[in-house]
Motif scaffolding. Structure first.
Motif, PDB file in Angstrom:
ATOM      1  N   ILE A 136      12.079 -54.019  88.845  1.00 59.54           N
ATOM      2  CA  ILE A 136      11.360 -52.726  88.924  1.00 59.54           C
ATOM      3  C   ILE A 136      11.795 -52.080  87.659  1.00 59.54           C
ATOM      4  O   ILE A 136      11.073 -51.222  87.027  1.00 59.54           O
ATOM      5  CB  ILE A 136      11.924 -51.958  90.188  1.00 59.54           C
TER       6      ILE A 136
ATOM      7  N   GLU B  92      13.286 -52.563  99.861  1.00 57.30           N
ATOM      8  CA  GLU B  92      12.537 -53.733  99.215  1.00 57.30           C
ATOM      9  C   GLU B  92      13.161 -54.438  97.938  1.00 57.30           C
ATOM     10  O   GLU B  92      12.598 -55.114  97.153  1.00 57.30           O
ATOM     11  CB  GLU B  92      10.998 -53.443  98.915  1.00 57.30           C
ATOM     12  N   CYS B  93      14.215 -53.718  97.482  1.00 54.03           N
ATOM     13  CA  CYS B  93      14.944 -54.156  96.133  1.00 54.03           C
ATOM     14  C   CYS B  93      16.323 -54.554  96.353  1.00 54.03           C
ATOM     15  O   CYS B  93      16.623 -54.083  97.427  1.00 54.03           O
ATOM     16  CB  CYS B  93      14.629 -52.894  95.088  1.00 54.03           C
TER      17      CYS B  93
ATOM     18  N   SER C  36      19.429 -52.589  97.524  1.00 56.18           N
ATOM     19  CA  SER C  36      19.586 -51.059  97.371  1.00 56.18           C
ATOM     20  C   SER C  36      19.582 -50.262  98.437  1.00 56.18           C
ATOM     21  O   SER C  36      19.238 -50.461  99.498  1.00 56.18           O
ATOM     22  CB  SER C  36      18.309 -51.165  96.612  1.00 56.18           C
TER      23      SER C  36
ATOM     24  N   LYS D  30      13.142 -56.964  92.491  1.00 54.21           N
ATOM     25  CA  LYS D  30      12.266 -56.983  93.819  1.00 54.21           C
ATOM     26  C   LYS D  30      12.913 -58.121  94.844  1.00 54.21           C
ATOM     27  O   LYS D  30      13.289 -59.032  94.251  1.00 54.21           O
ATOM     28  CB  LYS D  30      10.893 -57.552  93.269  1.00 54.21           C
TER      29      LYS D  30
ATOM     30  N   SER E 265      18.752 -47.226  98.542  1.00 51.86           N
ATOM     31  CA  SER E 265      17.710 -46.338  98.592  1.00 51.86           C
ATOM     32  C   SER E 265      16.111 -46.861  98.636  1.00 51.86           C
ATOM     33  O   SER E 265      15.089 -46.218  99.097  1.00 51.86           O
ATOM     34  CB  SER E 265      17.625 -45.413  97.340  1.00 51.86           C
ATOM     35  N   ARG E 266      16.250 -48.075  98.398  1.00 56.72           N
ATOM     36  CA  ARG E 266      14.836 -48.995  98.296  1.00 56.72           C
ATOM     37  C   ARG E 266      15.179 -50.326  99.086  1.00 56.72           C
ATOM     38  O   ARG E 266      15.523 -51.417  98.218  1.00 56.72           O
ATOM     39  CB  ARG E 266      14.446 -49.196  96.866  1.00 56.72           C
TER      40      ARG E 266
END
Length: 157
Positions: free
Chosen positions: A81, A118-119, A113, A146, A115-116
């Protein structure tokens, strides 16, 4: 995608990248022109001859960028990303026109991650060597990768 996903990387893993790249005078001159770096150590052979190097050296920021670029096909192509940061950059030896650079990467750390979901966040160490095996640049880079897409589950009767 040929790049690696977060799940493909393990702490301590080492990747010896297959691509190498010979740096030309044109590469160095163009990079200096594009970045408006007028340092005579990179551009003026007469000046550089009076330095301890005895000739022009390649711009270190170009060398760092090349080292990161050489890792893309086997590491990050299509699977990151963003680059989040670069740290601990050192240039133990100069790079000269005609040197060929090769890279090895070590996975230093990884975590999901916050906050994400999907990461994942991965800290890498890249070591760039010249054709003689001498280390010319080392750097640490933090990358948001990712996570591998999950397969949809079948629902039905």
């Amino acid at each position: 995608m040929p790049g690696k996903y977060y799940e493909d990387l393990e702490v301590g893993q080492r990747i010896k990248h297959t691509l190498g790249r010979t740096i030309t005078e044109a590469d160095n001159t163009l990079f200096c022109a594009l970045t408006m770096n007028t340092q005579p150590l990179h551009l003026n052979e007469d000046f550089a001859a009076t330095t301890p190097f005895g000739r022009r050296i390649v711009n270190g920021i170009f060398t760092m960028g090349l080292v990161v670029g050489l890792t893309v096909p086997e590491l990050t192509e299509g699977t990151i990303i963003a680059n989040l940061g670069y740290e601990r950059v050192v240039h133990p030896k100069p790079v000269f026109h005609g040197d060929t650079i090769y890279v090895e990467t070590e996975v230093l750390d990884k975590r999901p991650s916050k906050s994400r979901p999907e990461c994942g966040i991965v800290r890498l160490k890249h070591i760039g060597r010249n054709q003689h095996g001498e280390i010319v640049v080392e750097l640490e880079r933090t990358v948001m990768f990712k996570r591998r897409p999950t397969e949809p589950t079948e629902t039905g009767a």
